[in-house]
Design an enzyme around this catalytic site. Structure first.
Site, mmCIF file in Angstrom:
data_model
loop_
_atom_site.group_PDB
_atom_site.id
_atom_site.type_symbol
_atom_site.label_atom_id
_atom_site.label_comp_id
_atom_site.label_asym_id
_atom_site.label_seq_id
_atom_site.Cartn_x
_atom_site.Cartn_y
_atom_site.Cartn_z
ATOM 1 N N TRP A 337 0.720 -1.267 -0.004
ATOM 2 C CA TRP A 337 -0.043 0.067 0.051
ATOM 3 C C TRP A 337 1.010 1.170 0.099
ATOM 4 O O TRP A 337 0.544 2.506 -0.222
ATOM 5 C CB TRP A 337 -1.044 0.074 1.103
ATOM 6 C CG TRP A 337 -0.287 0.236 2.480
ATOM 7 C CD1 TRP A 337 0.618 -0.415 3.155
ATOM 8 C CD2 TRP A 337 -0.604 0.912 3.633
ATOM 9 N NE1 TRP A 337 0.942 -0.038 4.191
ATOM 10 C CE2 TRP A 337 0.453 1.000 4.632
ATOM 11 C CE3 TRP A 337 -1.637 2.049 3.550
ATOM 12 C CZ2 TRP A 337 -0.136 1.755 5.816
ATOM 13 C CZ3 TRP A 337 -1.828 2.896 4.998
ATOM 14 C CH2 TRP A 337 -0.928 2.618 5.832
ATOM 15 N N ASP A 338 1.976 0.907 0.364
ATOM 16 C CA ASP A 338 3.084 2.187 0.251
ATOM 17 C C ASP A 338 2.857 2.907 -1.084
ATOM 18 O O ASP A 338 3.036 4.165 -1.042
ATOM 19 C CB ASP A 338 4.564 1.582 0.370
ATOM 20 C CG ASP A 338 4.892 0.782 1.488
ATOM 21 O OD1 ASP A 338 3.806 -0.123 1.783
ATOM 22 O OD2 ASP A 338 6.028 0.628 2.051
ATOM 23 N N GLU A 479 0.759 -3.055 12.405
ATOM 24 C CA GLU A 479 0.664 -4.476 12.325
ATOM 25 C C GLU A 479 1.314 -5.025 13.620
ATOM 26 O O GLU A 479 1.406 -6.471 13.679
ATOM 27 C CB GLU A 479 2.012 -4.625 11.155
ATOM 28 C CG GLU A 479 1.293 -4.421 9.660
ATOM 29 C CD GLU A 479 2.478 -4.469 8.601
ATOM 30 O OE1 GLU A 479 3.817 -4.564 9.159
ATOM 31 O OE2 GLU A 479 1.994 -4.762 7.539
ATOM 32 N N LYS A 593 3.071 -0.336 15.965
ATOM 33 C CA LYS A 593 4.253 -0.110 15.190
ATOM 34 C C LYS A 593 4.274 0.929 14.436
ATOM 35 O O LYS A 593 5.299 1.530 14.331
ATOM 36 C CB LYS A 593 4.425 -1.472 14.351
ATOM 37 C CG LYS A 593 5.333 -1.529 13.409
ATOM 38 C CD LYS A 593 5.222 -2.977 12.517
ATOM 39 C CE LYS A 593 6.260 -3.224 11.626
ATOM 40 N NZ LYS A 593 5.827 -4.137 10.371
ATOM 41 N N GLN A 594 3.241 1.363 13.930
ATOM 42 C CA GLN A 594 3.107 2.532 13.272
ATOM 43 C C GLN A 594 1.886 3.290 13.154
ATOM 44 O O GLN A 594 0.895 2.875 13.787
ATOM 45 C CB GLN A 594 3.324 2.132 11.663
ATOM 46 C CG GLN A 594 2.168 1.304 11.167
ATOM 47 C CD GLN A 594 2.582 0.633 9.972
ATOM 48 O OE1 GLN A 594 3.128 -0.650 10.236
ATOM 49 N NE2 GLN A 594 2.685 0.877 8.988
HETATM 50 O O1 IFM Z 1 3.763 -1.490 3.959
HETATM 51 C C1 IFM Z 1 4.396 -1.534 5.054
HETATM 52 C C2 IFM Z 1 3.820 -2.004 6.154
HETATM 53 O O2 IFM Z 1 2.885 -0.659 6.639
HETATM 54 C C3 IFM Z 1 4.782 -1.979 7.394
HETATM 55 N N1 IFM Z 1 5.592 -3.027 7.086
HETATM 56 C C4 IFM Z 1 6.474 -2.727 5.913
HETATM 57 C C5 IFM Z 1 5.618 -2.620 4.839
HETATM 58 C C6 IFM Z 1 6.354 -2.387 3.507
HETATM 59 O O3 IFM Z 1 6.840 -0.942 3.746
#
Ligand code: IFM
Length: 782
Positions: A337-338, A479, A593-594
Site C-alpha cells: 500500500w506504500d 501491524e 508499530k506505526q
Molecule cells: O507496507 C509496509 C507496512 O505498513 C509496514 N511494514 C512494511 C511494509 C512495507 O514498507
C-alpha cells in the site's frame, strides 16, 4: 546526521561518507545506489569488500526460484567490480593500506564517486577514482569511469580486471538456470542469465581513450566473464565502462552491440551531460525550494526525491514501486500500500501520467485480486497485500522467530491486512478528483471501485447485538495489532470505497447507461446497489470516545500499555520488541508499530475536528514504537496539518532521516520508499497545506518559523501551478493559460484562480479561522 556529511557546490549536492566503514557498508550501498526507474545498482565499492552486498535490480525482473518460495526481484549480474593490480601487487579495501577513502552521492544527478588513496609496498601511493551513474536519458545504460593514478611520477604496470559477474545470488539463491557468456570482436562482453520467464542480458565494453592497453585477456569462469586490461609503464589510466542492460523482449538483442558501441564512442562525460539534462527536467518539475531549511534537511529532501525518481518504473504500467525501490533485496521487491498511499500523491501532482501508470498496474492485477477474493470466499476483488509482477498475492507465509517456540511466526498480513483494497480505491478517486480524467475512469477506474466495493460488503458481517455492519478479524495499518474487529482505519476506508462506488453506479446508470451495462456485465454492479445502500447506512464507524480518542479497534483501549516503550523506540535494531515478546503478547498490549488512526486523519483532512486530531496524535504517538518507516511521516503530516508546528517539526526531522540516520542497522536491505513519499506529503499537504478536493484548492500553510519561503510546482486539473508560500503571503502562478478558473480558498477568503494570485497573509486571526473551518464532515458517509 554524523556519519554522512554534506557538501554543496554549483549544481551539485553531495552526501559524503568520508571513511571506509565496513559497519555502514550495506547501508551506504543501498542509500547511495544509482537508480533510474529501470535499474538500481547498489553503491558497492569497486573492490571486493568483506561486508558487501553487491546488487543490481531491474524493474520487472521477477522470478520464483522454488515452489515454496515467494516471487522476488532478482539480484542481477554485477558490473561494478574492478580488480586492480599495480606492479604485481593486488589492491583490496580490506587488506591494502588505505590512506583515505571517500564515497559520495550527488543527490541531484545521482552520480556516485568513490575515491581512494592507497599506500603500496615500498611506500608508493596510488589514487583510484571511480564514478558511476544510471542514465536518466537512456534507461538501459549504466556508466562507470575508473581512473588509477600513481603518485610520485614513476611509471608502473597497471592491470585492471572487470566484466560481468553472474555468480550473484539473492542471499544464496541463484535465480538463473543458466548463464551464458561470450565476447564480440574482442571488445564487448555479454552475459545472458536465464530466468523462468525471460532472461537478463548485460553487455559491457571497456575503452581507455588514447592509452591503449598493451594486452587484453578475456577470461570465462563459471557464470562470470571478465577482461584484464594491461597497461605497462604508465602513470595514469582511465577506463570508461559502458554497460547496456535489458530483459528479453525489451530490446533487439542483435542491435545491443551497436548500442554499446555508440555509447562507448560518446564516452562518460558526454553521456553524463545527457543524463544531467534529463535529470534537470525532473528537478524543474519536482524540485521543492525551501529558504530557511538547514543544508542537511535540504539534502535529505532532495535525497528522497532522487530516490522517488529512481524507484518508479518508467514508461510502463506492468510494474509498480517496490517498498525498497530498486536498492536491495528487502521485501523481495514487492509492492505494498506504500505505493498508493505514500508515493502516489507525489506523482499525481508532479506527473499525472506516471500516477495513471501506477493505477494501471493495479487494473492489470484485477484478475489476480478477483481470484484472491474468491479463494477466501468473498466477492469482487481483494488486492494482494504484497504484489510482484501480477495481481497475485505474494506475501511470504512465515517470517521472524517466535521467541517462545523458536519457530518462525506466521505472517498474517497477506491474509488479513485487507485495507490495501480500499487504499487502491482511494488513489483512484484522488486521481479522478485531481485530474478529472473521466476516460481513465470509464476504461478502468469504475471497474476497480465496483469490484473493491463488492469485496468490502461481502466481508462485512451484521452484528447481532447492534445490528450494525462490522468487519472482523483484520490487521489495520498497525501491524503490531492482529486479528482485531473494527479497525477504525479499515472500516472508514471500506465505507469510503462503498460510498463512492454507489455514487458512481447511480450516476452512470442514469447518465451513461451503455457504459453502466458494460460494467454491469463485468462486475454485476446492478445487483449490488441495494446491498451497498444498506451497508452504508449500517457500517460501524468508531467515533471519538469521551476523551476524544477514536478507538483503533474494538479492544485496543482496554489493553494494558507496554511498559518501557522507550527501550524499543531508541533501540538501534528495528522491531527489537520481538526479541522480548512474542507476537501474541504484543497483540495484547497497547503498542503500535506505526500510525494507524492518524493515517486516516491524513487521508481525510477535513473529516475530524482539529481537537480530535490533536488528541489522537498525542494519544497514539505515545504508544507508537515507530518500528515502521511509514510512521514518523504520518505523525508529521497530521501535526503540520493542524498547525502543531513543534510536533510536526520533531516528527518531520525523524521522517527525513529514516535512511540517512546514523544507525548502520537500518536500510541495508534497501531504502524506505514510503517514507520518502511521506516526506513529500508532509511538505505539501502538511506544511504548505495545499489540498485539492471537490473542485476547490485549499491553501492553509503552517510553515515552521525558521522557514522563510517554500517554492514548488504542482499539477492540478492539468495545470502546472507554481506556489511560493511565505509567512507574509501566497503566490500562485500557472505555467500555461487556463481554460477555466480554479476555485481557491486561502487565508479565510475564496478566490478564482485565473493564472495568477497574490494573497497576503495576516498572522493573527489565521489560526482562529483555520479552526473555525474545521467542522467535521462526516456527511460524506451519509
Ligand atoms: O507496507 C509496509 C507496512 O505498513 C509496514 N511494514 C512494511 C511494509 C512495507 O514498507
Amino acid at each position: 546526521m554524523k556519519h554522512y556529511k554534506i557538501e554543496k557546490e554549483k549544481g551539485r549536492l553531495w552526501l559524503i561518507e568520508d571513511a571506509y566503514s565496513p559497519l555502514f557498508e550495506e547501508k551506504t550501498e543501498a542509500i547511495f545506489a544509482q537508480c533510474n526507474g529501470y535499474m538500481g545498482v547498489r553503491a558497492a565499492h569497486p573492490f571486493l569488500s568483506i561486508e558487501e552486498k553487491r546488487g543490481m535490480f531491474l524493474r520487472g525482473a521477477f522470478d520464483k526460484a522454488y515452489d515454496d518460495e515467494a516471487t522476488e526481484l532478482v539480484n542481477c549480474p554485477d558490473v561494478t567490480w574492478f580488480g586492480l593490480e599495480i606492479n604485481e601487487e593486488k589492491l583490496h579495501t580490506d587488506s591494502t593500506k588505505m590512506l583515505s577513502c571517500e564515497r559520495r552521492l550527488d543527490v541531484l544527478s545521482g552520480e556516485l564517486q568513490i575515491r581512494y588513496v592507497f599506500e603500496l609496498a615500498l611506500g608508493r601511493k596510488a589514487e583510484v577514482e571511480c564514478r558511476r551513474f544510471a542514465s536518466a536519458d537512456d534507461r538501459h545504460l549504466f556508466l562507470q569511469s575508473y581512473r588509477v593514478r600513481l603518485n610520485g611520477g614513476e611509471p608502473g604496470d597497471i592491470r585492471i580486471s572487470t566484466g560481468i559477474n553472474g555468480q550473484i545470488t539473492n542471499s544464496g539463491v541463484s535465480h538463473f538456470h543458466s548463464v551464458s557468456e561470450r565476447v564480440y570482436d574482442r571488445e564487448i562482453m555479454e552475459s545472458i542469465g536465464k530466468l523462468k520467464k525471460n532472461a537478463v542480458v548485460v553487455l559491457t565494453q571497456c575503452t581507455s581513450g588514447d592509452s591503449k592497453p598493451s594486452k587484453t585477456d578475456f577470461v570465462l569462469k563459471r557464470r562470470s566473464i571478465y577482461g584484464t586490461y594491461c597497461f605497462d609503464g604508465v602513470i595514469e589510466v582511465e577506463i570508461c565502462k559502458v554497460s547496456v542492460v535489458f530483459q528479453t523482449g525489451e530490446m533487439d538483442g542483435d542491435k545491443a552491440c551497436g548500442h554499446v558501441r555508440r555509447a562507448s564512442e560518446k564516452g562518460y562525460d558526454r553521456l553524463f551531460h545527457e543524463h544531467v539534462s534529463a535529470m534537470r527536467k525532473f528537478w524543474e518539475q519536482a524540485g521543492i525550494r525551501i529558504r530557511g531549511m538547514s543544508v542537511e534537511q535540504e539534502a535529505a529532501v532532495c535525497f528522497s526525491q532522487y530516490h522517488i525518481f529512481g524507484m518508479t518504473p518508467y514508461d510502463t504500467e506492468e510494474f509498480s514501486i517496490a517498498a525498497k525501490g530498486l536498492t536491495g533485496e528487502g521485501y523481495k521487491g514487492h509492492v505494498f500500500w506504500d505505493t498508493e498511499i505514500f508515493l502516489f500523491p507525489f506523482w499525481l501532482h508532479v506527473c499525472p501520467e506516471q500516477a495513471k501508470r501506477l493505477l494501471g498496474f493495479r487494473y492489470i492485477g484485477l484478475d489476480g485480486a478477483r481470484k484472491k477474493a474468491k479463494d477466501y470466499g468473498y466477492k469482487g476483488a481483494m488486492f494482494p497485500w504484497e504484489a510482484a509482477g501480477t495481481g497475485e498475492e505474494e506475501t511470504p507465509l512465515y517470517a521472524a522467530l517466535n521467541i517462545h517456540t523458536g519457530k518462525a511466526n506466521k505472517v498474517w498480513s497477506g491474509i488479513k491486512e485487507y485495507h490495501v483494497t480500499a487504499d487502491i480505491v482511494y488513489a483512484v478517486e484522488r486521481y479522478y478528483e485531481v485530474t478529472g480524467n473521466w476516460k481513465f475512469m470509464e476504461k478502468r477506474g469504475y471497474e476497480i471501485i465496483f469490484e473493491a466495493a463488492r469485496f468490502w460488503v461481502s466481508c462485512a458481517e451484521k452484528d447481532e447485538k447492534t445490528g450494525m455492519y462490522v468487519i472482523r478479524d483484520v490487521i489495520g495499518p498497525d501491524e503490531y495489532t492482529e486479528h482485531v474487529d473494527n479497525n477504525a482505519y479499515t472500516n472508514y476506508m471500506a465505507a469510503f470505497c462503498v460510498k463512492i462506488a454507489r455514487k458512481y453506479a447511480v450516476l452512470l446508470k442514469k447518465e451513461k447507461p451503455v457504459l453502466f451495462e458494460a460494467l454491469d456485465k463485468k462486475t454485476g454492479v446492478s445487483g449490488e446497489l441495494d446491498t451497498w445502500e444498506r451497508f452504508l447506512k449500517g457500517i460501524y464507524l468508531p467515533q471519538p470516545d469521551r476523551n476524544g480518542i477514536i478507538p483503533q479497534d474494538d479492544t485496543f483501549l482496554s489493553k494494558p500499555m507496554l511498559k518501557n516503550i522507550e527501550k524499543y523506540r531508541s533501540a538501534r535494531m528495528k522491531q527489537a520488541i520481538l526479541l522480548d515478546y512474542s507476537r501474541e503478547e504484543i497483540v495484547n498490549m497497547q503498542v503500535l508499530k506505526q500510525a494507524d488512526v492518524v493515517m486516516l486523519m491524513n487521508l481525510f483532512p477535513w473529516l475530524f475536528m482539529e481537537e480530535t486530531v490533536r488528541k489522537n496524535v498525542l494519544f497514539y504517538e505515545k504508544r507508537t514504537v515507530h518500528d515502521s518507516s511509514l510512521s514518523y511521516c504520518a505523525y508529521a503530516q497530521a501535526s503540520a496539518h493542524i498547525g502543531d508546528r513543534e510536533a510536526a517539526e520533531k516528527f518531520f526531522e525523524n521522517a527525513l532521516f529514516v535512511d540517512l540516520n546514523d544507525n548502520p542497522l537500518v536500510s541495508g536491505d534497501g531504502i524506505h520508499a514510503a517514507s520518502m513519499g511521506g516526506v513529500w506529503n508532509c511538505l505539501i499537504y502538511g506544511f504548505a497545506g495545499v489540498w485539492y478536493e471537490k473542485g476547490k484548492l485549499s491553501v492553509r500553510p503552517h510553515l515552521p518559523d525558521t522557514w522563510q519561503e517554500m517554492e514548488f510546482k504542482l499539477i492540478v486539473r492539468g495545470i502546472r501551478i507554481r506556489f511560493c508560500i511565505s509567512h507574509q503571503g501566497i503566490i500562485m502562478e500557472s505555467e500555461a493559460k487556463l481554460e477555466s478558473s480554479i476555485h481557491v480558498e486561502a487565508e479565510g477568503k475564496e478566490y478564482e484562480f485565473q493564472g495568477y494570485l497574490n494573497i497576503s497573509r495576516k498572522r493573527e486571526g489565521r489560526e482562529e479561522w483555520n479552526k473555525r473551518q474545521r467542522e467535521p464532515s462526516l456527511t460524506w458517509m451519509g
